[in-house]
Every structure is written in structure tokens, then in C-alpha cells.
Design an enzyme around this catalytic site. Structure first.
Site, PDB file in Angstrom:
ATOM      1  N   GLU A 127      26.811   2.733  23.660  1.00  0.00           N
ATOM      2  CA  GLU A 127      25.942   1.559  23.670  1.00  0.00           C
ATOM      3  C   GLU A 127      26.575   0.383  22.937  1.00  0.00           C
ATOM      4  O   GLU A 127      27.246   0.553  21.920  1.00  0.00           O
ATOM      5  CB  GLU A 127      24.609   1.874  22.978  1.00  0.00           C
ATOM      6  CG  GLU A 127      23.691   2.770  23.766  1.00  0.00           C
ATOM      7  CD  GLU A 127      22.340   2.934  23.090  1.00  0.00           C
ATOM      8  OE1 GLU A 127      21.516   3.687  23.626  1.00  0.00           O
ATOM      9  OE2 GLU A 127      22.112   2.317  22.023  1.00  0.00           O
ATOM     10  N   CYS A 145      26.694  -5.934  18.507  1.00  0.00           N
ATOM     11  CA  CYS A 145      26.517  -4.710  17.713  1.00  0.00           C
ATOM     12  C   CYS A 145      27.303  -3.612  18.405  1.00  0.00           C
ATOM     13  O   CYS A 145      26.953  -3.200  19.530  1.00  0.00           O
ATOM     14  CB  CYS A 145      25.035  -4.358  17.622  1.00  0.00           C
ATOM     15  SG  CYS A 145      24.708  -2.836  16.687  1.00  0.00           S
ATOM     16  N   CYS A 152      26.939  10.724  17.152  1.00  0.00           N
ATOM     17  CA  CYS A 152      27.093  10.695  15.693  1.00  0.00           C
ATOM     18  C   CYS A 152      26.829  12.089  15.138  1.00  0.00           C
ATOM     19  O   CYS A 152      25.857  12.739  15.534  1.00  0.00           O
ATOM     20  CB  CYS A 152      26.126   9.696  15.064  1.00  0.00           C
ATOM     21  SG  CYS A 152      26.313   9.550  13.257  1.00  0.00           S
ATOM     22  N   CYS A 156      20.905  11.605  11.154  1.00  0.00           N
ATOM     23  CA  CYS A 156      19.792  11.074  10.369  1.00  0.00           C
ATOM     24  C   CYS A 156      18.499  11.355  11.129  1.00  0.00           C
ATOM     25  O   CYS A 156      18.430  11.212  12.345  1.00  0.00           O
ATOM     26  CB  CYS A 156      19.972   9.573  10.147  1.00  0.00           C
ATOM     27  SG  CYS A 156      21.413   9.182   9.124  1.00  0.00           S
ATOM     28  N   CYS A 159      17.053   8.820  13.737  1.00  0.00           N
ATOM     29  CA  CYS A 159      18.008   8.123  14.596  1.00  0.00           C
ATOM     30  C   CYS A 159      18.139   8.796  15.959  1.00  0.00           C
ATOM     31  O   CYS A 159      18.394  10.001  16.053  1.00  0.00           O
ATOM     32  CB  CYS A 159      19.367   8.062  13.907  1.00  0.00           C
ATOM     33  SG  CYS A 159      20.627   7.210  14.874  1.00  0.00           S
ATOM     34  N   CYS A 373      18.953   2.452  18.208  1.00  0.00           N
ATOM     35  CA  CYS A 373      20.310   2.867  18.543  1.00  0.00           C
ATOM     36  C   CYS A 373      20.317   4.258  19.170  1.00  0.00           C
ATOM     37  O   CYS A 373      19.773   5.206  18.620  1.00  0.00           O
ATOM     38  CB  CYS A 373      21.163   2.852  17.274  1.00  0.00           C
ATOM     39  SG  CYS A 373      22.881   3.263  17.572  1.00  0.00           S
TER      40      CYS A 373
END
Length: 400
Positions: A127, A145, A152, A156, A159, A373
Site C-alpha cells: 500500500e 505515505c 509486518c 501490533c 493494526c 494501514c
């Protein structure tokens, strides 16, 4: 063919030697992914001039290459119309390519925000977001961004990116091309870059730094117009400080104490809050650049005025040069977290201000374009990526 192989190998060797020497001189050793050696995007003008010479061309052809890559933003070597055909054919036969990926999908929001999915060579999706802002005085700002990883590994709890799994680090040109893709779509220069997309930039620090240099020197975006974000990876903030960048460091805290932070950010178990704060103080002392603390507000979890008061105490230990950016949670499918009411956000902000803390609330952009995100990528790449334990993605770092 032997001549072509030599022409391909010679500039590659020179480029790798010069970059390796610079890396060794400036930072401790880090185990990182192997860069694609035959990609033009990401090379500097001196490297492109040398490449032209190694192919039997005059040096100024390298300057033309540089303009085609970063100004005209041509995506295929065969479209380098300013270059001799024999040079273009030699580059392609030697295996060189521009390094631009196709845009797989674009979603637009009512506020003008564009979120795009870039399809990489291995069919993975990443993204990138373009955020246009027109100031009251008529000036226009376009922020890109960018992602630093495919997925990832830190997971988290709030997220969307972590829920989609982790595949690999991005190469430098795969970061740079995201900015060029935003410029193509908006028909406007990107003025600001934030490394706040998919992934943890500090787990891919070498590629992030190379992309940062390219964006600054070649794409001509000022260092002060760039922000590098991190949730905190041991030793890497100190490593970043050695480069003395004039860019902002944004540290994702999300909690005012270690116990609560571990429930929101699992990787915090290996990086105590007091150690993270000490490293932020070191970064400011080395660079004199302000550190921003990002704080995602989760309704009923970390958004109480008591949390704000505790956060103020933590930040007061840092001294001056710090700023808090409050981020009301962007709702994602399947999450147990909720976006706080505006009243709670304002009360949190007022508590910090009463404690003399500089604070702002991030304006939420693109809520109708899967703003959080990782949301858009997860919707289009339904099969989760290969799960990798967070420790497997950590860079191997020598003690500072």
C-alpha cells in the site's frame, strides 16, 4: 555477449563497492536482503554516468538516464527515446530494467486522498497513500505515505497490516517507486514523505536509508520534509542517530506505561519503555531534530485523562524537543477496538496541554478508502502471507 556481460558486471561491482564502503564507514553491520543489482531506479547520477561509460557511451548519457528516471519518470528502457537505440538494446540485453511496478488498484476518498496497491515483481501487494492538502494561503502540499515491508512481523494488536502476515523487506527502489507512483497519479510533485505505511522501517533500515538518500538527492525532496516512523526496535534508533539526518523521527508509543504498552504492542516486551525513551533523548541530542510521539487512541483502553496525565509525566522526563500526535483509531474489520468519541479526544488533548505538552490531533484522511494501514491490501490479497516469527525479521545488530 562477453562484452555485454563485462559491461553489466563492471558498473555493478563499482556501485556495490562504493555503497558497501559508505555503509561500513557509517554504521555497524546489519544483515539485510540482497539488493537487485540490475535496477536503474535508485542509482545516483554519478553511478548512472559511470554505467554509461561502461557501456561505451559518453558520460552525459548518464545524466540523460537520470532525468528519464526521476524527472520524466519513464517506466521502460525501450521508451528512453533520448538515448541511442544501441545503448537501450545493450542495457536490456545485459539484464537491466527500470524497476517500476504496475499500480494494481486505486481507491479514492471524498477528501482527495488516494490509496494505491502496487503489484511487485513477485506478485505481492503493498500500500501507498497520497494525501493532498491545500493550505489556507493557497499553497499545496502532497504527502506520500510509503511502505517499507511487505506486511509486518510486529503484529501490533490494532493494526490491519500485521493481520495480513509478513513476507519480506522492500528493496530501496521498491520504496522510491511508491513516491513516483503518487506523483504520476496526482500529476504533481510530492512535497513530503512519511515512512508510515506497511511494515516497520527500522527492521529494514538499510533499504530505508538508501531510499531516503535517493528521494533527497535524486527526487529532490528535502530531508526536513521526510519522517521516519518506528514502534521501537532495540538499538536501531541509536544507529539512525549516527547518520545525523535532518528528518523527523516519529515513535509510536500508544501507551503511557510498559504494562499497557505490551498488551497493545507485543514487541514492546523486548524493548522497555524507559529504554525507548532514553534512545529518543539520545536521538534528539545527536541530531537536534524534534521527536514526535505517535499515540493511537483506543476507546476505553488508553484514552482516559489519567492516561494523558501519565503520558505527560513520561514526556517531561525527556526535556524539550518533543511533540505528541494523537491518532483516533481507524476502525478495521474484526477488531475489538473502537474509535473514541470526539469528547474523549479533546479531553485527552486538553490534559496534555495543561501539562505544557505540545500536542496535535491527526486529521483522519481517507476513511472511505480503507484508511487504516493494511486494510486495502488485506481486501485484495486475501490469503495471508507466510507467517514469520518477529525474531526472524529482526536485523542482526552489533552492540552500539
Amino acid at each position: 555477449m562477453a562484452v555485454l556481460q563485462h559491461a553489466c558486471t563492471a558498473p555493478l561491482a563499482r556501485a556495490l563497492r562504493s555503497r558497501a564502503a559508505a555503509s561500513i564507514a557509517s554504521s555497524p553491520p546489519v544483515r539485510l536482503p540482497r539488493a537487485d543489482s540490475r535496477v536503474l531506479l535508485g542509482l545516483s547520477e554519478p553511478e548512472l554516468r559511470q554505467l554509461a561509460l561502461d557501456f561505451g557511451q559518453q558520460s552525459y548519457r548518464g545524466k540523460q538516464l537520470h532525468d528519464l528516471l526521476y524527472k520524466t519518470k519513464v517506466k521502460e528502457i525501450q521508451d528512453f527515446s533520448h538515448l541511442p537505440q544501441v545503448f537501450r538494446e545493450s542495457l536490456r540485453e545485459a539484464g537491466w530494467r527500470v524497476g517500476r511496478s504496475p499500480v494494481h488498484h486505486v481507491v479514492s476518498a471524498a477528501d482527495g486522498t488516494l490509496k494505491i496497491l502496487v503489484k511487485l515483481e513477485d506478485n505481492r501487494l503493498i500500500e501507498t497513500v497520497g494525501i493532498p492538502v491545500e493550505d489556507g494561503n493557497g499553497s499545496f502540499r502532497l504527502t506520500a505515505c510509503v511502505s517499507s515491508q511487505v506486511g509486518c512481523p510486529l503484529r501490533c494488536s490494532f493494526c490491519a497490516t500485521g493481520k495480513g502476515g509478513f513476507s519480506r523487506n522492500l528493496l530501496p527502489h521498491e520504496i522510491v517507486e511508491q513516491v513516483l507512483a503518487i506523483e504520476d497519479l496526482f500529476k504533481h510533485r510530492v512535497t513530503n514523505v512519511v515512512f508510515m505505511g506497511m511494515g516497520e522501517p527500522m527492521l529494514n533500515l538499510k533499504s530505508v536509508l538508501e531510499a531516503h538518500t535517493c528521494l533527497n538527492k535524486d527526487v529532490q525532496i528535502g530531508q526536513r520534509m521526510m519522517t521516519i516512523s518506528t514502534v521501537g526496535v532495540p538499538n536501531t534508533i541509536k544507529m539512525l542517530a549516527t547518520h545525523k539526518l535532518q528528518s523527523t523521527l516519529a515513535v509510536s508509543l500508544h501507551a503511557p506505561n510498559q504494562k499497557l504498552r505490551e498488551t497493545i504492542v507485543p514487541s514492546a516486551k523486548s524493548y522497555p519503555l524507559n529504554a525507548l525513551i532514553d534512545d529518543c533523548k539520545h536521538y534528539f541530542s545527536e541530531t537536534r531534530r524534534r521527536v514526535t510521539f505517535e499515540y493511537t487512541l483506543l476507546a476505553g483502553i488508553n484514552d482516559g485523562v489519567e492516561h494523558a496525565a501519565e503520558l505527560a509525566e513520561v514526556i517531561h522526563t525527556c526535556g524539550r524537543g518533543y511533540h505528541v500526535n494523537l491518532i483516533p483509531f481507524n476502525p478495521i474489520e474484526g477488531s475489538e477496538y473502537r474509535r473514541p468519541y470526539k469528547k474523549a479526544v479533546l479531553a485527552f488533548m486538553a490534559t496534555l496541554e495543561s501539562k505544557k505538552i505540545t500536542v496535535s490531533v491527526r486529521q483522519t484522511r481517507g476513511l472511505d478508502a480503507s484508511a487504516a494501514c493494511g486494510q486495502l491490501r488485506n481486501a485484495h490479497q486475501k490469503s495471508p502471507l507466510v507467517e514469520v516469527e518477529p525474531s526472524a525479521a529482526l536485523p542482526q545488530i552489533s552492540p552500539c
